[in-house]
Design a protein around this motif. Structure first.
Motif, PDB file in Angstrom:
ATOM      1  N   ILE A 140       0.918  -1.219   0.300  1.00 41.46           N
ATOM      2  CA  ILE A 140      -0.059   0.010  -0.026  1.00 41.46           C
ATOM      3  C   ILE A 140       0.898   1.128  -0.241  1.00 41.46           C
ATOM      4  O   ILE A 140       0.681   2.172  -0.858  1.00 41.46           O
ATOM      5  CB  ILE A 140      -0.848   0.301   1.067  1.00 41.46           C
ATOM      6  N   ILE A 141       1.723   1.282   0.876  1.00 36.31           N
ATOM      7  CA  ILE A 141       2.770   2.293   1.102  1.00 36.31           C
ATOM      8  C   ILE A 141       3.511   2.393  -0.053  1.00 36.31           C
ATOM      9  O   ILE A 141       3.433   3.721  -0.798  1.00 36.31           O
ATOM     10  CB  ILE A 141       3.788   2.375   2.122  1.00 36.31           C
ATOM     11  N   GLU A 142       4.037   1.428  -0.899  1.00 34.03           N
ATOM     12  CA  GLU A 142       4.652   1.891  -2.157  1.00 34.03           C
ATOM     13  C   GLU A 142       4.137   2.085  -3.520  1.00 34.03           C
ATOM     14  O   GLU A 142       4.274   2.653  -4.327  1.00 34.03           O
ATOM     15  CB  GLU A 142       5.320   0.120  -2.463  1.00 34.03           C
ATOM     16  N   ARG A 143       2.512   1.776  -3.582  1.00 35.70           N
ATOM     17  CA  ARG A 143       1.848   1.761  -4.540  1.00 35.70           C
ATOM     18  C   ARG A 143       0.727   2.981  -4.512  1.00 35.70           C
ATOM     19  O   ARG A 143      -0.329   2.861  -5.264  1.00 35.70           O
ATOM     20  CB  ARG A 143       0.952   0.404  -4.918  1.00 35.70           C
ATOM     21  N   HIS A 144       0.956   3.723  -3.656  1.00 40.09           N
ATOM     22  CA  HIS A 144      -0.304   4.680  -3.072  1.00 40.09           C
ATOM     23  C   HIS A 144      -0.131   5.914  -3.908  1.00 40.09           C
ATOM     24  O   HIS A 144      -1.003   6.807  -4.004  1.00 40.09           O
ATOM     25  CB  HIS A 144      -0.330   5.098  -1.836  1.00 40.09           C
ATOM     26  N   ILE A 145       0.907   6.307  -4.833  1.00 39.71           N
ATOM     27  CA  ILE A 145       1.079   7.649  -5.422  1.00 39.71           C
ATOM     28  C   ILE A 145       0.043   7.570  -6.650  1.00 39.71           C
ATOM     29  O   ILE A 145       0.208   6.955  -7.690  1.00 39.71           O
ATOM     30  CB  ILE A 145       2.430   7.799  -5.918  1.00 39.71           C
ATOM     31  N   GLY A 146      -0.616   8.612  -6.964  1.00 35.39           N
ATOM     32  CA  GLY A 146      -1.604   8.919  -7.768  1.00 35.39           C
ATOM     33  C   GLY A 146      -2.392   7.787  -7.892  1.00 35.39           C
ATOM     34  O   GLY A 146      -3.043   7.168  -7.070  1.00 35.39           O
ATOM     35  N   ALA A 147      -2.599   7.551  -9.120  1.00 32.75           N
ATOM     36  CA  ALA A 147      -3.519   6.237  -9.636  1.00 32.75           C
ATOM     37  C   ALA A 147      -2.583   5.152  -9.950  1.00 32.75           C
ATOM     38  O   ALA A 147      -2.713   4.333 -10.573  1.00 32.75           O
ATOM     39  CB  ALA A 147      -4.598   6.586 -10.699  1.00 32.75           C
ATOM     40  N   GLY A 148      -1.275   5.296  -9.335  1.00 33.31           N
ATOM     41  CA  GLY A 148      -0.384   4.407  -9.591  1.00 33.31           C
ATOM     42  C   GLY A 148       0.620   4.541 -10.789  1.00 33.31           C
ATOM     43  O   GLY A 148       0.258   5.501 -11.281  1.00 33.31           O
TER      44      GLY A 148
END
Length: 163
Positions: free
Chosen positions: A80-88
């Protein structure tokens, strides 16, 4: 426990308030689904920006993973932390941004919920998807793919449940 951890890592107060607001928004979004891990949503939403205790650039997600890993958080929270930026961020976009070469696009429902809740919080205030689109058009070169992913997330997580 997550708020204590944010404070222990010297996360700025405004970032902690942002994380709390993202958590509240994530809870609202997750109410649309029966099969959501509420504990994972709580941990992921509250810790998604813990890397901002080290940097405010795009690598804050990677820094956040390092911090959360030290405290023994599960791979699900780390994702979750790694993939939370924008819409991916796609693998191709990651290369352009100087991130390690891999996809940072949310894969699970919980990852999508936290990422989109983060999109819909500006500072600690809730905003709508049109606000986010306008903001991204000003901030991101070649934002069309990002905006398409944003709209897909919004349709899946919110619009599909509106009457």
């Amino acid at each position: 426990m997550e708020i204590k951890l944010l404070k222990k890592e010297n996360t700025p107060k405004n970032v902690i308030e942002h994380c709390k607001a993202v958590y509240k928004k994530a809870v609202k979004i997750s109410a649309n689904f029966d099969n959501v891990d509420d504990n994972l949503i709580r941990q992921g939403a509250l810790l998604h920006d813990i890397g901002r205790s080290k940097t405010h650039d795009i690598t804050h997600a990677i820094e956040g993973v390092k911090i959360a890993k030290r405290y023994g958080y599960s791979n699900d929270v780390l994702n979750i932390i790694e993939r939370h930026i924008g819409a991916g961020i796609t693998k191709e976009e990651a290369i352009k941004l100087g991130l390690p070469e891999k996809s940072y696009v949310p894969q699970t429902l919980e990852e999508e919920i936290v990422a989109h809740a983060d999109n819909l919080i500006n500072g600690s205030e809730e905003v709508d998807v049109d606000f986010v689109i306008s903001k991204w058009k000003k901030q991101i070169d070649d934002s069309d793919e990002n905006i398409e992913r944003l709209i897909e997330l919004d349709n899946k997580l919110i619009k599909a449940f509106e009457e």
